[in-house]
Design a protein around this motif. Structure first.
Motif, PDB file in Angstrom:
ATOM      1  N   THR A  90       0.850  -1.192   0.000  1.00 14.76           N
ATOM      2  CA  THR A  90       0.000   0.000   0.000  1.00 14.76           C
ATOM      3  C   THR A  90       0.881   1.236   0.000  1.00 14.76           C
ATOM      4  O   THR A  90       2.096   1.150   0.105  1.00 14.76           O
ATOM      5  CB  THR A  90      -0.931   0.039   1.226  1.00 14.76           C
ATOM      6  OG1 THR A  90      -0.133   0.183   2.400  1.00 14.76           O
ATOM      7  CG2 THR A  90      -1.769  -1.220   1.316  1.00 14.76           C
ATOM      8  N   GLY A  91       0.263   2.379  -0.097  1.00 18.50           N
ATOM      9  CA  GLY A  91       1.015   3.621  -0.082  1.00 18.50           C
ATOM     10  C   GLY A  91       0.337   4.663  -0.935  1.00 18.50           C
ATOM     11  O   GLY A  91      -0.769   4.456  -1.446  1.00 18.50           O
ATOM     12  N   SER A  92       0.994   5.782  -1.112  1.00 18.41           N
ATOM     13  CA  SER A  92       0.448   6.849  -1.935  1.00 18.41           C
ATOM     14  C   SER A  92       1.584   7.569  -2.647  1.00 18.41           C
ATOM     15  O   SER A  92       2.734   7.527  -2.210  1.00 18.41           O
ATOM     16  CB  SER A  92      -0.358   7.849  -1.090  1.00 18.41           C
ATOM     17  OG  SER A  92       0.489   8.489  -0.148  1.00 18.41           O
ATOM     18  N   ILE A  93       1.236   8.200  -3.760  1.00 24.25           N
ATOM     19  CA  ILE A  93       2.196   8.951  -4.565  1.00 24.25           C
ATOM     20  C   ILE A  93       1.646  10.351  -4.760  1.00 24.25           C
ATOM     21  O   ILE A  93       0.494  10.520  -5.175  1.00 24.25           O
ATOM     22  CB  ILE A  93       2.393   8.296  -5.948  1.00 24.25           C
ATOM     23  CG1 ILE A  93       2.804   6.838  -5.798  1.00 24.25           C
ATOM     24  CG2 ILE A  93       3.430   9.063  -6.776  1.00 24.25           C
ATOM     25  CD1 ILE A  93       2.605   6.037  -7.063  1.00 24.25           C
ATOM     26  N   ARG A  94       2.461  11.349  -4.462  1.00 24.02           N
ATOM     27  CA  ARG A  94       2.085  12.740  -4.728  1.00 24.02           C
ATOM     28  C   ARG A  94       2.705  13.129  -6.066  1.00 24.02           C
ATOM     29  O   ARG A  94       3.911  13.301  -6.177  1.00 24.02           O
ATOM     30  CB  ARG A  94       2.577  13.640  -3.594  1.00 24.02           C
ATOM     31  CG  ARG A  94       1.986  13.294  -2.226  1.00 24.02           C
ATOM     32  CD  ARG A  94       2.688  14.043  -1.110  1.00 24.02           C
ATOM     33  NE  ARG A  94       4.107  13.708  -1.057  1.00 24.02           N
ATOM     34  CZ  ARG A  94       4.988  14.316  -0.270  1.00 24.02           C
ATOM     35  NH1 ARG A  94       4.586  15.302   0.526  1.00 24.02           N
ATOM     36  NH2 ARG A  94       6.257  13.968  -0.267  1.00 24.02           N
ATOM     37  N   LEU A  95       1.850  13.229  -7.072  1.00 26.12           N
ATOM     38  CA  LEU A  95       2.292  13.364  -8.458  1.00 26.12           C
ATOM     39  C   LEU A  95       1.885  14.711  -9.036  1.00 26.12           C
ATOM     40  O   LEU A  95       0.718  15.107  -8.956  1.00 26.12           O
ATOM     41  CB  LEU A  95       1.677  12.231  -9.298  1.00 26.12           C
ATOM     42  CG  LEU A  95       1.835  12.293 -10.811  1.00 26.12           C
ATOM     43  CD1 LEU A  95       3.303  12.148 -11.197  1.00 26.12           C
ATOM     44  CD2 LEU A  95       0.989  11.211 -11.473  1.00 26.12           C
ATOM     45  N   GLY A  96       2.842  15.421  -9.618  1.00 26.16           N
ATOM     46  CA  GLY A  96       2.560  16.691 -10.277  1.00 26.16           C
ATOM     47  C   GLY A  96       2.537  16.524 -11.788  1.00 26.16           C
ATOM     48  O   GLY A  96       3.468  15.959 -12.363  1.00 26.16           O
ATOM     49  N   ILE A  97       1.463  17.011 -12.422  1.00 25.63           N
ATOM     50  CA  ILE A  97       1.312  16.886 -13.874  1.00 25.63           C
ATOM     51  C   ILE A  97       0.885  18.230 -14.455  1.00 25.63           C
ATOM     52  O   ILE A  97      -0.112  18.808 -14.013  1.00 25.63           O
ATOM     53  CB  ILE A  97       0.259  15.817 -14.244  1.00 25.63           C
ATOM     54  CG1 ILE A  97       0.666  14.449 -13.693  1.00 25.63           C
ATOM     55  CG2 ILE A  97       0.080  15.734 -15.749  1.00 25.63           C
ATOM     56  CD1 ILE A  97      -0.335  13.346 -14.027  1.00 25.63           C
ATOM     57  N   PRO A  98       1.598  18.739 -15.469  1.00 27.55           N
ATOM     58  CA  PRO A  98       1.136  19.952 -16.149  1.00 27.55           C
ATOM     59  C   PRO A  98      -0.128  19.655 -16.952  1.00 27.55           C
ATOM     60  O   PRO A  98      -0.310  18.528 -17.429  1.00 27.55           O
ATOM     61  CB  PRO A  98       2.302  20.305 -17.096  1.00 27.55           C
ATOM     62  CG  PRO A  98       3.453  19.481 -16.639  1.00 27.55           C
ATOM     63  CD  PRO A  98       2.875  18.260 -15.996  1.00 27.55           C
TER      64      PRO A  98
END
Length: 298
Positions: A90-98
């Protein structure tokens, strides 16, 4: 003082409001006000000065906030590391997308990732590449899509897509039937740019100055398709990656190759070289790298 006090003060500063900070923290406004007041009494200093509806940090408050960021990042890293050791699946990803990259490249990528890792949550922040780089460096994001070139000392990365900018013009424009346009030929035009959160904003201005003129900017936007519509309405000219130009209505706009200079548009998946990287984020990097490398070979 404990870690919660730093979190509360940081949220108040971020929202510039006790009420909004309380809502974000799922507390009542009187509760968060009481906590801050108790802390001020404990430390013997004021953290905030209240001026009517406005709040302002005191010198002591500014000192606390300047130290709070690194401490909270370390604390978040500790929590994430312990979480990964306990729950490897399990876990989470903080993802930045233009915005430009989001609709064109990532819906299917995210779908395939979720199919393979259904228990990993992806928390997306949609913003310009420049703001995404800032958020990566501050530890707000784990990974993000950035516009090349990036700071290779600070970030590690791999290439997602390589493209170049084209000029888009309304069909009635005198240059609309040209296959190629030199940048210097656009000196007298009205420009529609991405806003200042986008790396392309500064890059286009810089390239215009290099060939001898300051662009006359009439509108700015964060949405590439809206920029295309404004060009179609004869409000100005713009520059978009060829990938985006192919999705515009050819009945509303024309696209020509930009030359002298060519302005490249390369997107990289980037992350900080230093600091903790969660198991989930490492899996995302590995998964997307394999996916894009495989796509490039086809």
């Amino acid at each position: 003082m404990d870690i919660r006090h730093l979190q509360y003060i940081t949220e108040i500063v971020r929202h510039n409001s006790f009420t909004k900070a309380a809502e974000a923290l799922h507390l009542t406004q009187p509760t968060i006000s009481k906590i801050v007041k108790n802390l001020e009494n404990e430390l013997g200093v004021e953290v905030f000065v209240r001026e009517g509806r406005h709040i302002k940090l005191t010198a002591a408050g500014e000192t606390i906030v300047s130290h709070a960021g690194p401490i909270l990042q370390l604390f978040d890293g500790l929590e994430a590391a312990l979480h990964d050791l306990t729950y490897l699946n399990t876990g989470s990803i903080r993802l930045g997308i233009p915005p430009m990259a989001g609709s064109s490249f990532f819906p299917q990528v995210i779908k395939k990732f979720r199919e393979q890792y259904p228990n990993i949550a992806i928390k997306m922040m949609e913003n310009g590449a420049k703001r995404i780089e800032e958020s990566l460096s501050e530890g707000i994001l784990d990974v993000g899509v950035a516009l090349w070139p990036i700071d290779e000392v600070l970030f590690d990365s791999f290439t997602l897509v390589e493209d170049r900018l084209k000029v888009i013009l309304p069909p009635a424009h005198p240059l609309a039937d040209r296959e190629q346009i030199r940048l210097a030929e656009l000196a007298g035009e009205r420009f529609i740019l991405f806003n200042s959160d986008f790396a392309l904003h500064d890059r286009i201005i810089s390239e215009c100055r290099t060939v001898g003129f300051d662009p006359h900017i009439v509108y700015e936007s964060s949405q590439w398709d809206f920029i295309g519509e404004m060009v179609g309405a004869d409000l100005g000219i713009a520059m978009l990656p060829e990938t985006m130009c192919r999705q515009l209505n050819p009945g509303k706009v024309r696209a020509a190759v930009l030359t002298d200079p060519v302005i490249p548009w390369r997107l990289d998946m980037a992350w900080r070289r230093e600091g903790y990287m969660s198991h989930a984020a490492r899996e995302w990097i590995k998964f997307t790298k394999e996916l894009f490398i495989h796509a490039a070979r086809r």
